[in-house]
Design a protein around this motif. Structure first.
Motif, PDB file in Angstrom:
ATOM      1  N   ALA A 181       0.833  -1.208   0.000  1.00 18.33           N
ATOM      2  CA  ALA A 181       0.000   0.000   0.000  1.00 18.33           C
ATOM      3  C   ALA A 181       0.872   1.264   0.000  1.00 18.33           C
TER       4      ALA A 181
ATOM      5  N   TRP B 265       2.151   1.570  -3.474  1.00 24.25           N
ATOM      6  CA  TRP B 265       1.040   1.905  -4.373  1.00 24.25           C
ATOM      7  C   TRP B 265       0.737   3.401  -4.311  1.00 24.25           C
ATOM      8  N   ARG B 266       0.749   3.950  -3.092  1.00 24.78           N
ATOM      9  CA  ARG B 266       0.462   5.384  -2.964  1.00 24.78           C
ATOM     10  C   ARG B 266       1.529   6.204  -3.676  1.00 24.78           C
TER      11      ARG B 266
ATOM     12  N   ARG C 210      -6.397   7.123  -0.771  1.00 23.83           N
ATOM     13  CA  ARG C 210      -7.054   5.867  -1.147  1.00 23.83           C
ATOM     14  C   ARG C 210      -7.107   5.673  -2.657  1.00 23.83           C
TER      15      ARG C 210
ATOM     16  N   GLU D  16      -3.679   4.923  -3.962  1.00 20.62           N
ATOM     17  CA  GLU D  16      -3.383   3.520  -3.685  1.00 20.62           C
ATOM     18  C   GLU D  16      -4.006   2.611  -4.746  1.00 20.62           C
TER      19      GLU D  16
ATOM     20  N   ARG E  52      -1.852   0.419  -7.364  1.00 22.06           N
ATOM     21  CA  ARG E  52      -1.986  -1.038  -7.463  1.00 22.06           C
ATOM     22  C   ARG E  52      -2.089  -1.470  -8.923  1.00 22.06           C
TER      23      ARG E  52
END
Lengths: 344, 389
Positions: A302, A305-306, B277, B280, B284
């Motif tokens: 995570a 990913w951010r 969010r 993220e 991904r």
């Protein structure tokens, strides 16, 4: 460096870790430093493998091949930390101290509050701790005031006070990011552990019989095996591509992808192994615990990913494709982090 | 070692100049022709676009010059086709011919077949349909029942092919037929034939899909007679030939890029400072895409080296098609809007609304994990590649 040299290095590492890791894990479980295994590793010179060729190494890809082998055998030694600390010292023009090295990086809360560093791998057993600080500083310290901790696999993860002046200090070049390098190193170890989890699961499914046939004959089990293989392959491909492309994006993507795969692979490996795989006696947990531990170290999926999601949006939708192509292409971005690009 | 490596291939020199050339061509073509960007290779059929590509030398790129090809490497071809897909260009017309039918003819076809057909494909003017599935043979391809029997100097074919995309607008089909007993392996006694869809008398009946599009057809062979020289390769060798064809069908970047235009739309909608969010969720997807593209490139590298990486291709297609669906799902959740079918929201021109792009994908997604082999079949191939059976 030729493919043949690379294979030779990986084979040397594989043989070494295969021979040493079991006894070393038993020693570590009793709180002892596996000195014999460390000496055997040190004697090979593999700790210098990731250095550029003109500095006596074989390059980043070779270092990652060693780390893959270390992960495959769950070698309980600071292989990644020593190798990456050595590489960072070289990049900063500092002498790497002899002996096992610890390395503190700053991905996610590991840097503490400035007066301590947290969950530093192997600090208690290290001859020196390399600390990557803000703005590319690199300091070397003798471990002191260590508060012992451990990750889920029982590997030392210690807190340490940053008291007094460091033994040595330097600055990393702007294109060398210690946090990203260590994240890639951990991804390479994850990839090795995934391979072993896959191999053990394929073997178990082929040998264990239920309902009069091997588990591997059941399509549901075959599909679990295929998913493990796919997740492991994607992690490996991301690591290999990062070693080739050497962009910050590629390093972050490799750790993100491997961390994401780790949980899926551990879950499915246990599912196929059934109750026997859930015991302390069975070996599977040596690898699944490392998958669970390492996925959260050096920034979990995570976190990266951010980072990637924010990077991806910088040029808008139309710039996404060229950005992704450039991020995956060698020589398009000032060699993120490592070895050959970094001058001493 | 158990498992599969996807080593990065060494890219040929000049490949980035080629990439720049393709991008410039696409920008101009899009401006002039006004096609709507959609990264699904099956989204848009344009014979004029295909001919323009052919004129550029970007169809049949790897084939020998003697057959109209351009003798480029599989990696150069990879760069061209990934650029076409990422830009959402209308590539459907020549896609099957360039990807699998041409290479199949090059490998197994007679000299006369190659000379007659490959240059037309490379020029962008000759299109192919895939004659594999039948009403009773979907994933179990070895069970095909369309029969070809020797008749006079040629063959007589009886049976039905189904889900035959583009049979109504293609020049040829390569049909897999039973020509002899199946044997214990079930893989014996199969042969492939070149069928002229315009002249052989195959009855082509449309099958409209749930999105209202006519891609599929039913193709009825009722005593269709063809000359002997339409046999492709060797009689009885059809299984080996068709598995090679399937490896080509499964191995390309179109199995990871079908919804790339939606990923770009998601990034655009999120802006330069997405909340954590959303960052993220985007991260991904881009991390997954990064890994998949590396794998897909490695497969192209293996093809260039002369290997047939069928297991590796199955891995990429299984994961890639699931990724394609995840892109659309992430966009749907992140940018709340109701997908629409077609253009009924009134958007038009070169910039269809996000709602209609999303609608096209939602209605297209079920086919992504079916076409070219279901993900369940792919996983069984992967398991077999692990030594499990």
């Amino acid at each position: 460096m030729s493919d043949e040299t690379l294979r030779l290095i990986e084979q040397t590492a594989d043989d070494l870790f295969a021979a040493e890791s079991g006894a070393a894990r038993a020693a570590l479980a009793k709180g002892e430093w596996p000195e014999g295994a460390w000496q055997a590793f040190a004697a090979t010179g593999l700790a210098q493998a990731a250095l550029p060729e003109d500095a006596g190494g074989a390059g980043l890809a070779a270092g990652l091949a060693v780390l893959r082998a270390a992960g495959r055998h769950a070698a309980p030694l600071p292989v990644a930390e020593t190798m990456m600390a050595t590489l960072l010292c070289h990049a900063a023009g500092m002498e790497a101290p002899p002996g096992p090295l610890a390395l503190s990086t700053t991905a996610a809360g590991e840097d503490g509050d400035g007066s301590t560093v947290r969950r530093v791998p192997w600090a208690r057993f290290a001859s020196a701790v390399a600390v990557v600080g803000p703005e590319g500083t690199l300091t070397l310290r003798t471990p002191a005031d260590v508060v012992e901790g451990a990750n889920l696999a029982g590997e030392p993860r210690d807190d340490m006070a940053l008291s007094g002046p460091p033994a040595a200090a330097g600055t990393l070049p702007p294109d060398t990011d210690g946090t990203l390098l260590m994240a890639l190193a951990r991804a390479a170890q994850l990839r090795g552990a995934m391979e072993q989890a896959l191999a053990m699961t394929v073997r178990y499914a082929s040998e264990r019989e239920q309902f009069g046939r091997p588990l591997a004959r059941f399509q549901a089990i075959q599909h679990h095996l295929a998913e493990i293989a796919g997740e492991a392959a994607a992690s490996g491909a991301a690591v290999d591509a990062a070693a080739e492309a050497r962009t910050p994006f590629a390093f972050a993507a490799a750790k993100a992808r491997a961390s994401q795969a780790a949980g899926t692979i551990a879950r499915l490996a246990h599912q196929v192994h059934g109750a026997i795989g859930y015991t302390a006696e069975h070996d599977l947990h040596h690898w699944t615990k490392r998958l669970w531990a390492w996925r959260d170290e050096c920034g979990n999926e995570a976190h990266w990913w951010r980072v990637l999601g924010t990077d991806a949006g910088q040029g808008g939708g139309a710039a996404l494709w060229p950005m992704l192509v450039a991020a995956g292409t060698a020589g398009t971005d000032a060699a993120a982090a490592a070895g050959e690009g970094a001058r001493p | 070692m158990t498992g599969f490596d996807f080593p990065p291939p060494v890219m040929p020199p000049g490949v980035e100049a080629l990439r720049a050339e393709v991008r410039a061509f696409l920008a101009q073509s899009q401006a002039e022709e006004g096609w709507r960007p959609d990264s699904d290779f099956g989204s848009d059929w344009s014979a004029s676009f295909s001919r323009a590509l052919g004129a550029r030398g970007w169809i049949g790129m790897t084939w020998p010059a003697a057959y109209g090809g351009h003798e480029r490497s599989a990696l150069e071809r990879y760069v061209v086709i990934e650029e076409l897909l990422a830009a959402g260009a209308p590539v459907y017309a020549h896609w099957v011919a360039d990807r699998q039918s041409g290479p199949l003819l090059l490998r197994f076809g007679s000299e006369a077949q190659r000379r007659a057909i490959l240059p037309r494909i490379a020029a962008g003017g000759c299109y192919f349909a895939i004659g594999m599935s039948e009403p009773d043979s979907g994933s179990d391809l070895a069970s095909v029942r369309t029969r070809a029997v020797r008749s006079g100097d040629g063959w007589r074919i009886d049976g039905t092919k189904v889900w035959t995309s583009n049979a109504h607008r293609s020049h040829y089909m390569i049909a897999l037929c039973r020509t002899g007993p199946a044997g214990e392996s079930r893989h014996e006694g199969l042969s492939q034939f070149l069928i002229d869809l315009e002249g052989d008398g195959v009855e082509v009946n449309p099958i409209v899909n749930l999105a209202g599009k006519h891609d599929f057809n039913e193709c009825v062979f009722d005593g269709v007679t063809i000359p002997a020289d339409r046999l492709i390769g060797r009689e009885g060798d059809g299984w080996r030939q068709v598995t090679g064809e399937l490896a080509l069908e499964r191995s390309g970047p179109e199995r990871i890029l079908s919804t790339f235009h939606l990923l770009a739309a998601l990034v655009e909608a999120a802006g330069p400072a997405p909340e954590p969010r959303l960052a993220e969720a985007i991260g991904r997807l881009v991390a997954e895409f990064y890994a998949l593209r590396a794998m897909s490139l490695a497969v192209a590298g293996r093809l260039e080296a002369g290997a047939l990486p069928d297991v590796e291709a199955a891995i990429v297609k299984d994961m890639g098609t699931r990724f394609e669906a995840e892109v659309a799902e992430t966009l749907r959740r992140a940018v709340p809007l109701e997908p629409v079918a077609g253009d009924r929201d009134g958007a038009g021109g070169n910039a269809p609304s996000l709602a209609s792009a999303l609608g096209a994908s939602v209605l297209g997604l079920p086919s992504f994990t079916l076409r070219g082999g279901t993900n369940e079949i792919l996983r069984s191939i992967i398991a077999r590649g692990l030594g499990v059976r």
